[in-house]
Design a protein around this motif. Structure first.
Motif, mmCIF file in Angstrom:
data_model
loop_
_atom_site.group_PDB
_atom_site.id
_atom_site.type_symbol
_atom_site.label_atom_id
_atom_site.label_comp_id
_atom_site.label_asym_id
_atom_site.label_seq_id
_atom_site.Cartn_x
_atom_site.Cartn_y
_atom_site.Cartn_z
ATOM 1 N N GLN A 161 22.823 -25.496 132.268
ATOM 2 C CA GLN A 161 21.818 -25.053 133.231
ATOM 3 C C GLN A 161 21.576 -26.106 134.308
ATOM 4 O O GLN A 161 21.294 -25.766 135.454
ATOM 5 N N LEU A 162 21.672 -27.368 133.939
ATOM 6 C CA LEU A 162 21.506 -28.436 134.912
ATOM 7 C C LEU A 162 22.564 -28.316 136.017
ATOM 8 O O LEU A 162 22.252 -28.444 137.195
ATOM 9 N N TRP A 163 23.806 -28.070 135.624
ATOM 10 C CA TRP A 163 24.878 -27.903 136.610
ATOM 11 C C TRP A 163 24.542 -26.761 137.560
ATOM 12 O O TRP A 163 24.735 -26.867 138.767
ATOM 13 N N ALA A 189 27.453 -34.335 142.973
ATOM 14 C CA ALA A 189 27.554 -33.217 142.034
ATOM 15 C C ALA A 189 27.118 -31.904 142.681
ATOM 16 O O ALA A 189 27.734 -30.861 142.450
ATOM 17 N N ILE A 190 26.079 -31.952 143.497
ATOM 18 C CA ILE A 190 25.641 -30.754 144.223
ATOM 19 C C ILE A 190 26.779 -30.237 145.099
ATOM 20 O O ILE A 190 26.959 -29.025 145.254
ATOM 21 N N ASN A 191 27.573 -31.148 145.617
ATOM 22 C CA ASN A 191 28.708 -30.775 146.462
ATOM 23 C C ASN A 191 29.954 -30.437 145.643
ATOM 24 O O ASN A 191 31.046 -30.312 146.199
ATOM 25 N N GLY A 192 29.802 -30.311 144.326
ATOM 26 C CA GLY A 192 30.898 -29.856 143.472
ATOM 27 C C GLY A 192 31.718 -30.925 142.807
ATOM 28 O O GLY A 192 32.725 -30.618 142.159
ATOM 29 N N ASP A 193 31.324 -32.186 142.894
ATOM 30 C CA ASP A 193 32.083 -33.280 142.286
ATOM 31 C C ASP A 193 31.793 -33.321 140.789
ATOM 32 O O ASP A 193 30.726 -33.763 140.355
ATOM 33 N N VAL A 194 32.752 -32.869 139.998
ATOM 34 C CA VAL A 194 32.584 -32.802 138.546
ATOM 35 C C VAL A 194 32.480 -34.198 137.931
ATOM 36 O O VAL A 194 31.726 -34.407 136.974
ATOM 37 N N SER A 195 33.186 -35.162 138.461
ATOM 38 C CA SER A 195 33.122 -36.513 137.894
ATOM 39 C C SER A 195 31.738 -37.137 138.125
ATOM 40 O O SER A 195 31.251 -37.902 137.275
#
Length: 174
Positions: free
Chosen positions: A56-58, A13-19
């Motif tokens: 905010q978590l995102w 997710a940090i690397n942008g993986d929405v799933s």
């Protein structure tokens, strides 16, 4: 040593993986919503704040340092967001009292019925409820609660003691 089950999803997710973020969301949604609802005592506000937490978590996920369990960090962030919003609202207007019927009745959205403890929690004064939820249900130490709520450690302990005694009395009298 068992690793945090969220670790891979966090990295992705940090690397942008929405799933991957969606998996984190689905894994933690119910607990986050329950914490927010117990802290604020209002379903509509809990819906909005839960959404704010995940937005905010995102945005803040890259600040997670893997020094604690993700869930511990998430619930700390959640408590901070919720209590900050409650303080902000109090500066602008007097919130409705917790006895509002909409605040404690199950909604028609298919939510599970409130447990007996949840129903009694909403009879407590707001600060006592917040201290009780953070200490007894979330395991936060009194020092952390005092910092988040802007009260003395002794006040946190006293509020917890009063809340516990009130809940015990109410349970005995039912």
């Amino acid at each position: 040593m068992q690793s945090d089950p969220d670790e891979q999803d966090i990295i992705e997710a940090i690397n942008g993986d929405v799933s991957a973020f969606k998996r984190l969301y689905e894994r933690h949604l119910n607990h986050v919503y329950g914490l927010v609802f117990r802290l604020c005592g209002d379903r509509a506000m809990a819906d909005d704040l839960t959404q704010d937490v995940f937005v905010q978590l995102w945005e803040k996920l890259s600040s997670f340092r893997f020094e604690s369990k993700f869930s511990t960090w998430l619930y700390s962030v959640t408590s901070h967001i919720c209590l900050s919003e409650l303080r902000r609202q109090k500066r602008w207007f007097q919130r409705f009292k917790n006895s509002s019927k909409d605040s404690v009745e199950p909604s028609d959205k298919g939510d599970a019925d409130l447990s007996r403890l949840d129903t009694l929690l909403f009879r407590l004064p707001e600060q006592a409820r917040q201290v009780f939820v953070l200490h007894a249900l979330e395991g936060a130490p009194h020092q952390q609660i005092a910092n988040v709520l802007g009260i003395a450690v002794g006040t946190s302990k006293a509020q917890f003691h009063r809340a516990r005694k009130s809940l015990e009395e109410w349970l005995e009298n039912e």
